[in-house]
Design an enzyme around this catalytic site. Structure first.
Site, PDB file in Angstrom:
ATOM      1  CG  ASP A   7      -1.648  -1.312   1.416  1.00  0.00           C
ATOM      2  OD1 ASP A   7      -2.073  -1.902   0.415  1.00  0.00           O
ATOM      3  OD2 ASP A   7      -1.767  -1.742   2.572  1.00  0.00           O
ATOM      4  CB  VAL A 141      -8.118   1.857   7.548  1.00  0.00           C
ATOM      5  CG1 VAL A 141      -8.206   1.336   8.976  1.00  0.00           C
ATOM      6  CG2 VAL A 141      -9.080   1.098   6.635  1.00  0.00           C
ATOM      7  CE1 TYR A 160     -13.165  -6.229   1.600  1.00  0.00           C
ATOM      8  CE2 TYR A 160     -11.897  -4.391   0.761  1.00  0.00           C
ATOM      9  CZ  TYR A 160     -12.131  -5.748   0.842  1.00  0.00           C
ATOM     10  OH  TYR A 160     -11.335  -6.643   0.151  1.00  0.00           O
ATOM     11  CD  GLU A 195      -8.655  -2.459   0.478  1.00  0.00           C
ATOM     12  OE1 GLU A 195      -9.126  -2.493   1.618  1.00  0.00           O
ATOM     13  OE2 GLU A 195      -7.784  -3.274   0.089  1.00  0.00           O
ATOM     14  CG  HIS A 295      -3.638   0.424  -1.040  1.00  0.00           C
ATOM     15  ND1 HIS A 295      -4.489  -0.065  -0.089  1.00  0.00           N
ATOM     16  CD2 HIS A 295      -3.365   1.699  -0.681  1.00  0.00           C
ATOM     17  CE1 HIS A 295      -4.712   0.873   0.827  1.00  0.00           C
ATOM     18  NE2 HIS A 295      -4.043   1.957   0.475  1.00  0.00           N
TER      19      HIS A 295
END
Length: 344
Positions: A7, A141, A160, A195, A295
């Site tokens: 990420d 997050v 999510y 996400e 990500h």
């Protein structure tokens, strides 16, 4: 020289590029090709904190886990570096977002406080309903902090659960401005697998581009990078067919983490692929490609006029092993990003 930072969120500091990611990992490069690992692992020896195990105990306690998820660092007007450590349980959106500040990009960072939490199922409001509903409220997050063209500071986040949200931030403190709650909803909901939001402004098109990852991050999860765009930093964001991404969410009548409902939306930039190795091409094996790339972060280099996308990828036949990759990105005639197929 490659590194494993899951990420990766990129920041340029004095001619060097740093990526910060999950598990408190960080790496640096000067040429976007040769990387050096700076830190890795949520343990007392990680140099980004004096002792992360004691400093971030509030985050660990709230989330009920000992780790850290997708990290973000931004330099604010005072010249200091503002980190947004965050963590969620693996089995539920019990999560929180905090702030830590350092004088130097490589730390040590000093923890300030938690400013956003999710997973308060046991709290009931005055009108008798749950304070937190994971189908409509975010998992707190995956933050990305950025300045818009008017100098306003924003934080986009979410994974999510209720989807992707955006908050206006105080540029003097690094905390959200009061009275916003979770902020404005931009995309997702009903536990749809969306996400890792990241916003990049293009001076050429004058659009804000919201990058996200659809699917699951593991090798079998089908992670893929998608993008939507808006004239305003806080949306609404639209895909190429004109769909408002705030309406894109899973069908509540389908199984949890339903991908079918969201699959038609957003401009898909990269997913699983394998280039067949041609006769005479260097290397061995069937070819080269990526598994579950995603990500991502991105940036525009004013000096060269080039756009870049930074992400992690797994590899065909490589299981869960992953590394950072940087690809050049271009804006096509219709004003949409496209990613060069080979690494920079």
């Amino acid at each position: 020289t490659d590194v494993s930072v899951h990420d990766p969120s990129v920041i340029e500091v004095d001619g060097s590029y740093y990526v910060f990611g999950s598990h408190l990992a960080a790496a640096r490069t000067t040429d976007l090709a040769h990387w050096e690992l700076v830190a890795d692992g949520v343990n007392s020896g990680n140099p980004l904190f004096e002792n992360v195990m004691t400093e971030l105990v509030d985050i660990f306690t709230w989330s009920g886990a000992y780790d850290l998820w997708a990290n973000e660092v931004i330099r604010l007007e005072d010249g200091r570096f503002y980190m947004y450590p965050n963590l969620s349980r693996l089995d539920s959106p019990r999560a929180c977002l905090g702030l830590a500040i350092a004088e130097d990009i490589e730390g040590p960072y000093v923890y300030q406080d938690i400013f956003l939490q999710s997973g308060m199922w046991d709290e009931i409001s005055e009108d008798g309903v749950n304070v937190y509903d994971p189908k409509i409220h975010p998992n707190t997050v995956d933050p990305d902090a950025f300045y818009d063209q008017d100098g306003v500071l924003w934080l986009v986040y979410g994974s999510y659960s209720g989807g992707i949200f955006i908050l206006e931030m105080d540029p003097l403190t690094g905390f959200p401005l009061p009275g916003q709650g979770y902020g404005k909803h931009l995309m997702g909901g009903n536990h749809s697998r969306i996400e890792g939001p990241y916003v990049l402004y293009s001076p050429h098109t004058r659009y804000y581009y919201l990058f996200v990852s659809f699917g699951g991050l593991d090798a079998a999860g089908g992670y893929n990078i998608r993008v939507a765009r808006s004239r305003d930093p806080d949306g609404p964001y639209y895909d190429g067919l004109g769909n408002d991404m705030a309406d894109v969410k899973s069908d509540p009548d389908l199984p949890l983490f339903d991908d079918e409902s969201i699959e038609p939306y957003g401009q898909k930039l990269m997913g699983n692929h394998l280039f067949q190795r041609q006769d005479g091409e260097p290397g061995s094996g069937d070819g080269t490609g990526y598994v579950s790339p995603g990500h991502n972060s991105a940036f525009y280099d004013k000096g060269t006029g080039k756009y870049f996308v930074v992400f992690h990828a797994r590899f065909p036949g490589g299981g869960e092993f992953h590394q950072v990759r940087v690809h050049e990105m271009f804006i096509n005639a219709d004003g949409w990003p496209v990613i060069a197929p080979h690494r920079y």
